[in-house]
Scaffold this motif. Structure first.
Motif, PDB file in Angstrom:
ATOM      1  N   TRP A 118       0.868  -1.177   0.000  1.00 42.64           N
ATOM      2  CA  TRP A 118       0.000   0.000   0.000  1.00 42.64           C
ATOM      3  C   TRP A 118       0.903   1.224   0.000  1.00 42.64           C
ATOM      4  N   LEU A 119       0.832   2.011  -1.047  1.00 46.59           N
ATOM      5  CA  LEU A 119       1.694   3.173  -1.204  1.00 46.59           C
ATOM      6  C   LEU A 119       0.900   4.449  -0.927  1.00 46.59           C
ATOM      7  N   ILE A 120       1.324   5.185   0.081  1.00 44.65           N
ATOM      8  CA  ILE A 120       0.661   6.440   0.472  1.00 44.65           C
ATOM      9  C   ILE A 120       1.730   7.523   0.447  1.00 44.65           C
TER      10      ILE A 120
ATOM     11  N   LEU B  75      -7.684   5.726   4.844  1.00 49.46           N
ATOM     12  CA  LEU B  75      -8.062   4.465   5.484  1.00 49.46           C
ATOM     13  C   LEU B  75      -7.572   3.283   4.664  1.00 49.46           C
ATOM     14  N   VAL B  76      -6.780   2.432   5.289  1.00 54.97           N
ATOM     15  CA  VAL B  76      -6.360   1.165   4.688  1.00 54.97           C
ATOM     16  C   VAL B  76      -7.243   0.074   5.302  1.00 54.97           C
ATOM     17  N   GLU B  77      -8.058  -0.526   4.468  1.00 56.84           N
ATOM     18  CA  GLU B  77      -9.033  -1.507   4.949  1.00 56.84           C
ATOM     19  C   GLU B  77      -8.963  -2.766   4.095  1.00 56.84           C
TER      20      GLU B  77
ATOM     21  N   VAL C 270       2.572  -1.429   4.452  1.00 54.36           N
ATOM     22  CA  VAL C 270       2.137  -0.061   4.171  1.00 54.36           C
ATOM     23  C   VAL C 270       3.365   0.835   4.180  1.00 54.36           C
ATOM     24  N   TYR C 271       3.495   1.651   3.139  1.00 49.54           N
ATOM     25  CA  TYR C 271       4.646   2.548   3.011  1.00 49.54           C
ATOM     26  C   TYR C 271       4.158   3.978   2.853  1.00 49.54           C
TER      27      TYR C 271
ATOM     28  N   LYS D  19      -6.810  -0.849   9.301  1.00 50.57           N
ATOM     29  CA  LYS D  19      -7.681  -1.814   9.957  1.00 50.57           C
ATOM     30  C   LYS D  19      -7.169  -3.230   9.691  1.00 50.57           C
ATOM     31  N   GLY D  20      -7.270  -4.086  10.694  1.00 47.49           N
ATOM     32  CA  GLY D  20      -6.858  -5.467  10.536  1.00 47.49           C
ATOM     33  C   GLY D  20      -5.405  -5.684  10.913  1.00 47.49           C
TER      34      GLY D  20
END
Length: 400
Positions: A253-255, A265-267, A275-276, A288-289
């Motif tokens: 997940w690239l933010i 929100l990462v869901e 996550v980066y 979440k999770g």
């Protein structure tokens, strides 16, 4: 009456703060003179506003506010230039909370912002009390007079400027020096205290935002449906030249390049996902999770909240960042980071924290009643050479 109310602050608790600062002397006395200039500049601004009303154009407004903004910058720069001062905690307490004078740019309801800035300096005022309450009562009085100044400022704003000053918020940054990318480290993230409600109204990653389902995203273009929402009362002051990115590329997940966005929100992430975050400013990310790991790289004034991690969360080259875990996190790594607040859960008290070349790090341990105990991570060490020509390193308590 608004001008009279502000004058009461200048002649009341601020005057006491100036008196105690002069008694302490040294850097504290010199610092207080700039603080006095800042309050005088705001008083002059309020006097002009009461007489002339709203300026005819935005440039005039910026010019009217610039003296206050410049003073705030000078106050914060003075602290940074005197990090070895024996009164560094005094300087930090004021520098972290002086952006309260930026309430004139906050709309609506600027009074809570003033309290937020007052609270931001509390970490350092507590250090002053710890170091000096048994040595010299003047330092205790100094703390009381400064916190009372900001408490009275909050009451003043609430009484006379409930919905903000009689002017539109200008594009100015009262939390950082003008034309400088250095952010203040005073920002508190109210989102961290919302518990389960923290995910309400957040935007979610849909299939069209996932690069393995939408190959066009791999070309580096921005996700059109994810745009920064400037919910912060004070602008971050940092220019982000590249478009914001929030995409899922397989397990990653690239933010990136998010600015003023508290709706990330990462869901539906999986346990092997990572996550980066890169170059995000004044933003909040909720995960979440249970996922594998998180990397926060070159971010400023950014908060990350998550449930569970399999491996590690890393902070690299960051400023004024915060994290909160609701479940488990095995390892927290902090490298070349100035300002890191770590909110732990009861399930994560066995965490290992590894830090290097970093400062102003604090671990907040839950008490069980919704409150936290704040403990600073050591930044100073003493190394000696033993007779067998090996080294012995011990933690040295930071006395400021």
């Amino acid at each position: 009456m608004s001008v009279v109310g502000f004058t009461d602050i200048v002649q009341g608790p601020l005057a006491l703060y100036l008196q105690y600062s002069l008694k302490i002397g040294g850097d504290v006395a010199q610092h207080s003179q700039i603080v006095q200039q800042a309050f005088n500049a705001q008083l002059q601004f309020l006097q002009l506003a009461s007489q002339s009303g709203k300026p005819s154009n935005q440039n005039d407004l910026i010019n009217l506010l610039r003296p206050t903004s410049d003073c705030i910058s000078n106050i914060q720069n003075f602290r940074e230039s005197n990090r070895t001062s024996p009164f560094f905690n005094h300087l930090s307490a004021v520098s972290e909370s002086i952006p309260a004078l930026g309430w004139v740019t906050v709309s609506p309801a600027p009074a809570p912002y003033v309290k937020e800035m007052n609270d931001a300096g509390q970490f350092y005022t507590n250090r002053v009390l710890k170091d000096w309450k048994e040595k010299n009562k003047i330092h205790v009085d100094w703390v009381k007079s400064w916190t009372q100044t900001l408490t009275d400022l909050q009451a003043f704003v609430k009484q006379w400027h409930t919905t903000g000053a009689p002017l539109p918020p200008p594009p100015m940054d009262f939390s950082a020096p003008i034309a400088d990318d250095n952010l203040d480290r005073s920002a508190l993230f109210a989102q961290l205290n919302q518990g389960a409600n923290i995910t309400s109204h957040l935007k979610k990653v849909t299939p069209d935002m996932q690069s393995h389902k939408n190959p066009a995203l791999k070309q580096g273009g921005p996700v059109s449906s994810i745009t920064p929402s400037h919910t912060s009362g004070v602008s971050s002051g940092v220019r982000v030249d590249k478009p914001p990115k929030f995409v899922r590329d397989g397990k990653k997940w690239l933010i990136e390049h998010q600015k003023g966005n508290h709706q990330l929100l990462v869901e539906n992430a999986e346990m092997n996902n990572v996550v980066y975050l890169y170059n995000c400013v004044d933003s909040t990310v909720i995960i979440k999770g249970k996922i594998n790991s998180i990397t926060v790289d070159s971010c400023k004034k950014t908060a990350i909240v998550f449930d569970n991690l399999v491996a590690v969360i890393e902070f690299i080259n960051c400023q004024s960042v915060q994290m909160q875990v609701f479940g488990k996190v095995p390892t927290i790594s902090i490298d070349k980071t100035d300002g890191c607040q770590i909110y732990l859960s009861q399930d994560s008290l066995d965490v290992e924290i590894v830090s290097a070349k970093s400062s102003e790090m604090n671990v907040l341990i839950p008490k069980g009643n919704g409150d936290y105990t704040e403990i600073p991570i050591p930044e100073q060490f003493k190394t000696t050479i033993l007779p067998n020509q090996t080294l012995k390193t011990l933690v040295v308590e930071n006395k400021g």
